[in-house]
Design an enzyme around this catalytic site. Structure first.
Site, PDB file in Angstrom:
ATOM      1  N   ASP A  45      57.846 -38.191 -49.537  1.00 26.09           N
ATOM      2  CA  ASP A  45      58.388 -36.786 -50.099  1.00 26.09           C
ATOM      3  C   ASP A  45      59.931 -37.010 -50.637  1.00 26.09           C
ATOM      4  O   ASP A  45      60.175 -36.772 -51.696  1.00 26.09           O
ATOM      5  CB  ASP A  45      58.424 -35.664 -49.240  1.00 26.09           C
ATOM      6  CG  ASP A  45      57.177 -35.263 -48.560  1.00 26.09           C
ATOM      7  OD1 ASP A  45      56.576 -33.920 -48.767  1.00 26.09           O
ATOM      8  OD2 ASP A  45      56.280 -35.959 -47.908  1.00 26.09           O
ATOM      9  N   GLU A  68      62.203 -29.023 -53.625  1.00 27.14           N
ATOM     10  CA  GLU A  68      61.480 -28.803 -52.066  1.00 27.14           C
ATOM     11  C   GLU A  68      62.620 -29.456 -51.029  1.00 27.14           C
ATOM     12  O   GLU A  68      62.883 -28.723 -50.208  1.00 27.14           O
ATOM     13  CB  GLU A  68      60.197 -28.911 -51.840  1.00 27.14           C
ATOM     14  CG  GLU A  68      59.819 -28.503 -50.473  1.00 27.14           C
ATOM     15  CD  GLU A  68      58.364 -28.857 -49.961  1.00 27.14           C
ATOM     16  OE1 GLU A  68      57.709 -29.400 -50.651  1.00 27.14           O
ATOM     17  OE2 GLU A  68      58.012 -28.568 -48.648  1.00 27.14           O
ATOM     18  N   ASP A 133      58.089 -30.454 -56.693  1.00 28.17           N
ATOM     19  CA  ASP A 133      57.395 -30.471 -55.258  1.00 28.17           C
ATOM     20  C   ASP A 133      56.932 -32.029 -55.140  1.00 28.17           C
ATOM     21  O   ASP A 133      56.060 -32.314 -55.975  1.00 28.17           O
ATOM     22  CB  ASP A 133      56.133 -29.811 -55.229  1.00 28.17           C
ATOM     23  CG  ASP A 133      55.727 -29.629 -53.740  1.00 28.17           C
ATOM     24  OD1 ASP A 133      56.130 -30.551 -53.037  1.00 28.17           O
ATOM     25  OD2 ASP A 133      55.173 -28.308 -53.548  1.00 28.17           O
ATOM     26  N   ILE A 135      55.792 -34.050 -52.853  1.00 24.43           N
ATOM     27  CA  ILE A 135      54.349 -34.044 -52.603  1.00 24.43           C
ATOM     28  C   ILE A 135      53.884 -33.001 -52.175  1.00 24.43           C
ATOM     29  O   ILE A 135      54.526 -31.992 -51.314  1.00 24.43           O
ATOM     30  CB  ILE A 135      54.325 -35.056 -51.248  1.00 24.43           C
ATOM     31  CG1 ILE A 135      54.810 -36.719 -51.814  1.00 24.43           C
ATOM     32  CG2 ILE A 135      53.054 -35.042 -50.802  1.00 24.43           C
ATOM     33  CD1 ILE A 135      54.470 -37.718 -50.504  1.00 24.43           C
ATOM     34  N   ASP A 136      53.021 -32.035 -52.993  1.00 31.27           N
ATOM     35  CA  ASP A 136      52.357 -30.829 -52.600  1.00 31.27           C
ATOM     36  C   ASP A 136      51.336 -31.254 -51.762  1.00 31.27           C
ATOM     37  O   ASP A 136      50.425 -32.025 -52.233  1.00 31.27           O
ATOM     38  CB  ASP A 136      52.017 -29.902 -53.785  1.00 31.27           C
ATOM     39  CG  ASP A 136      51.654 -28.646 -53.429  1.00 31.27           C
ATOM     40  OD1 ASP A 136      52.042 -28.182 -52.492  1.00 31.27           O
ATOM     41  OD2 ASP A 136      50.701 -28.464 -54.281  1.00 31.27           O
ATOM     42  N   THR A 138      51.581 -31.892 -48.353  1.00 27.91           N
ATOM     43  CA  THR A 138      51.954 -32.759 -47.522  1.00 27.91           C
ATOM     44  C   THR A 138      50.862 -33.321 -46.444  1.00 27.91           C
ATOM     45  O   THR A 138      50.501 -34.398 -46.072  1.00 27.91           O
ATOM     46  CB  THR A 138      53.321 -32.806 -46.926  1.00 27.91           C
ATOM     47  OG1 THR A 138      54.115 -32.478 -47.854  1.00 27.91           O
ATOM     48  CG2 THR A 138      53.716 -33.671 -46.289  1.00 27.91           C
ATOM     49  N   ASP A 292      55.484 -24.727 -55.739  1.00 27.72           N
ATOM     50  CA  ASP A 292      54.004 -24.771 -55.528  1.00 27.72           C
ATOM     51  C   ASP A 292      53.130 -24.236 -56.655  1.00 27.72           C
ATOM     52  O   ASP A 292      51.861 -24.382 -56.169  1.00 27.72           O
ATOM     53  CB  ASP A 292      53.608 -24.026 -54.140  1.00 27.72           C
ATOM     54  CG  ASP A 292      54.124 -24.844 -52.773  1.00 27.72           C
ATOM     55  OD1 ASP A 292      54.026 -25.996 -52.788  1.00 27.72           O
ATOM     56  OD2 ASP A 292      54.315 -24.207 -51.986  1.00 27.72           O
TER      57      ASP A 292
HETATM   58  N1  LIG Z   1      52.389 -19.511 -44.670  1.00 31.31           N
HETATM   59  C1  LIG Z   1      52.058 -20.023 -45.734  1.00 31.31           C
HETATM   60  N2  LIG Z   1      51.288 -19.370 -46.673  1.00 31.31           N
HETATM   61  C2  LIG Z   1      51.127 -19.878 -48.010  1.00 31.31           C
HETATM   62  N3  LIG Z   1      51.648 -21.155 -48.432  1.00 31.31           N
HETATM   63  C3  LIG Z   1      52.419 -21.996 -47.379  1.00 31.31           C
HETATM   64  C4  LIG Z   1      52.461 -21.235 -46.041  1.00 31.31           C
HETATM   65  N4  LIG Z   1      53.386 -22.604 -45.430  1.00 31.31           N
HETATM   66  C5  LIG Z   1      53.352 -23.310 -46.278  1.00 31.31           C
HETATM   67  N5  LIG Z   1      52.808 -22.941 -47.549  1.00 31.31           N
HETATM   68  C6  LIG Z   1      52.957 -23.876 -48.766  1.00 31.31           C
HETATM   69  O1  LIG Z   1      51.661 -24.380 -48.980  1.00 31.31           O
HETATM   70  C7  LIG Z   1      51.640 -25.459 -49.796  1.00 31.31           C
HETATM   71  C8  LIG Z   1      50.381 -26.575 -49.384  1.00 31.31           C
HETATM   72  O2  LIG Z   1      49.387 -26.161 -50.360  1.00 31.31           O
HETATM   73  P1  LIG Z   1      48.111 -25.561 -50.268  1.00 31.31           P
HETATM   74  O3  LIG Z   1      48.129 -24.332 -49.410  1.00 31.31           O
HETATM   75  O4  LIG Z   1      47.436 -25.353 -51.473  1.00 31.31           O
HETATM   76  O5  LIG Z   1      47.272 -26.733 -49.647  1.00 31.31           O
HETATM   77  S1  LIG Z   1      46.663 -27.010 -48.292  1.00 31.31           S
HETATM   78  O6  LIG Z   1      45.483 -26.946 -48.239  1.00 31.31           O
HETATM   79  O7  LIG Z   1      46.762 -25.613 -47.214  1.00 31.31           O
HETATM   80  O8  LIG Z   1      47.316 -27.907 -47.433  1.00 31.31           O
HETATM   81  C9  LIG Z   1      52.914 -26.162 -49.042  1.00 31.31           C
HETATM   82  O9  LIG Z   1      53.361 -27.049 -49.920  1.00 31.31           O
HETATM   83  P2  LIG Z   1      54.085 -28.629 -49.226  1.00 31.31           P
HETATM   84  O10 LIG Z   1      54.982 -28.252 -48.084  1.00 31.31           O
HETATM   85  O11 LIG Z   1      54.559 -29.121 -50.499  1.00 31.31           O
HETATM   86  O12 LIG Z   1      52.661 -29.381 -48.855  1.00 31.31           O
HETATM   87  C10 LIG Z   1      53.803 -25.114 -48.718  1.00 31.31           C
HETATM   88  O13 LIG Z   1      54.876 -24.809 -49.431  1.00 31.31           O
HETATM   89 MG   LIG Z   2      54.039 -27.575 -52.035  1.00 32.91          MG
HETATM   90 MG   LIG Z   3      56.710 -29.263 -47.796  1.00 31.61          MG
HETATM   91 MG   LIG Z   4      56.095 -30.711 -50.819  1.00 27.69          MG
END
Ligand SMILES: Nc1ncnc2c1ncn2[C@@H]1O[C@H](COP(=O)(O)OS(=O)(=O)O)[C@@H](OP(=O)(O)O)[C@H]1O
Ligand SMILES: [Mg+2]
Ligand SMILES: [Mg+2]
Ligand SMILES: [Mg+2]
Length: 351
Positions: A45, A68, A133, A135-136, A138, A292
């Site tokens: 990331d 991020e 982002d 790494i989305d 992660t 995101d």
């Molecule tokens: N409580 C809550 N509700 C909604 N979203 C949240 C929550 N917590 C985190 N995040 C964000 O979700 C990002 C991950 O994407 P996804 O939810 O599509 O993927 S996953 O299937 O759940 O891993 C993840 O992105 P990354 O941190 O870049 O992985 C977060 O920004």
């Molecule tokens: Mg993300």
């Molecule tokens: Mg993250």
């Molecule tokens: Mg990310």
């Protein structure tokens, strides 16, 4: 405006950053830290954020960036910072002209940390702001599932350019929707999605050098909603699997949902591999982050879809670092979006 240069720089920067993340996955211990909100962040990331921000600053020095990650934990952890520096310093595209277009990479570890920290813009409704982002998904990245490197340019609150690098999705736009990454060591995988407002959406294979040829992508036409395929988050903490199952039932959908991490979901429906993406809030107080959704929102709309929140409002990227005026996400082909929204309203209204 054509945003030709912005698109090219964004696509190359995302492509180079995905190479770095793949190196982390295959060659390295992931160097995982836990952030204040208990979510994971890895050397991948941080490294991807450094490379992308460096390219944006070289090409568009007055633009703001909402990224991020930030580097404070690295300034206290020399060893981790060194590991990231080694990656950033040695991940280059195989094509000199493309590297030149990106303005090379940071020259020192200090410059790298400064680049990571240059993603702290507050966002807002005025001017040119990149949402990044690195790494989305992660968690998906760590478990060898889907993840995406995501970059969008927002101008005066509207997304103008969106790019998604999805190293674990099939190159083939007609491959069936599945969260599987396959067992052939990545062969036939790795796709770069891109869109410019008003110009449609495209995909191309990710490469190690110059950009490959692209082809237009479109959402699938849905004539019978009961036959639709829908995708949702893997993590039950990120979206409500229960509400989503009830909405699918209301629409007569019998097919199992496809659970996939990250904005790979937006890319997958934009290319017609799936049809719907539902993200129903789990907690009333969670504000979705602009990084995101910005790139995926544009790519889906340019491929013939509509993206709103659960109340039917378009996602509003002018509110700062979060989508504070929106709750959840409903993405679907334009012609059936209202029908899906009716089901969403009826399920949420009956709770
Ligand atoms: N409580 C809550 N509700 C909604 N979203 C949240 C929550 N917590 C985190 N995040 C964000 O979700 C990002 C991950 O994407 P996804 O939810 O599509 O993927 S996953 O299937 O759940 O891993 C993840 O992105 P990354 O941190 O870049 O992985 C977060 O920004
Ligand atoms: Mg993300
Ligand atoms: Mg993250
Ligand atoms: Mg990310």
């Amino acid at each position: 405006m054509s945003y030709r240069k912005e698109l090219k720089v964004a696509e190359l920067a995302v492509q180079r950053a995905t190479l770095l993340t793949q190196r982390v996955f295959h060659e390295k211990a992931k160097g995982t830290l836990s952030k204040d909100d208990k979510s994971p962040v890895t050397i991948g990331d941080f490294g991807a954020q450094a490379l992308i921000i460096h390219a944006i600053r070289r090409n568009f020095p007055t633009d703001e960036i909402v990224g991020e990650e930030e580097a404070s934990s690295l300034r206290e952890d020399k060893d981790l910072s060194n590991q990231i520096w080694e990656l950033v310093n040695t991940t280059k595209l195989d094509d000199e002209a493309s590297e030149e277009q990106l303005g090379g990479s940071p020259k020192t570890e200090r410059e790298m940390l400064q680049a990571i920290d240059a993603g702290q813009s507050a966002g807002g409704r005025h001017g040119r702001i990149w949402a990044l982002d690195p790494i989305d998904g992660t968690k998906g990245f760590l478990r060898g599932g889907q993840y995406a490197v995501c970059l969008a340019l927002i101008v005066d609150g509207h997304v103008k350019v969106g790019v998604l690098g999805c190293p674990n999705l099939p190159v083939d736009n007609s491959a069936p929707l599945s969260a599987d990454v396959g067992d052939k060591g990545g062969e036939g995988r790795g796709v770069l999605f891109a869109a410019v407002l008003g110009s449609g959406a495209v995909s191309r294979p990710l490469s190690r050098g110059a950009l490959q040829d692209s082809q237009p992508i479109h959402m699938r036409e849905v004539t019978d909603i009961a036959q639709a395929t829908f995708c949702e988050s893997v993590e039950a903490g990120h979206s409500s699997h229960g509400d989503q199952a009830m909405i699918a039932k209301k629409l007569g959908i019998v097919k199992e949902s496809v659970r996939m991490d990250s904005q790979a979901k937006y890319g997958s429906i934009a290319r017609g591999a799936g049809d719907l993406y539902l993200r129903l809030p789990v907690r009333a107080d969670y504000q979705e982050k602009i990084w995101d959704h910005a790139a995926g929102d544009l790519i889906v709309r340019e491929a013939g879809g509509q993206v709103t929140d659960v109340e039917g409002r378009r996602l509003d990227f002018s509110q700062g670092r979060t989508l504070k005026e929106n709750k959840g996400v409903v993405a679907a082909p334009k012609d059936v979006h209202e029908q899906v929204l009716d089901a969403v309203r009826s399920v949420l209204g009956s709770k």
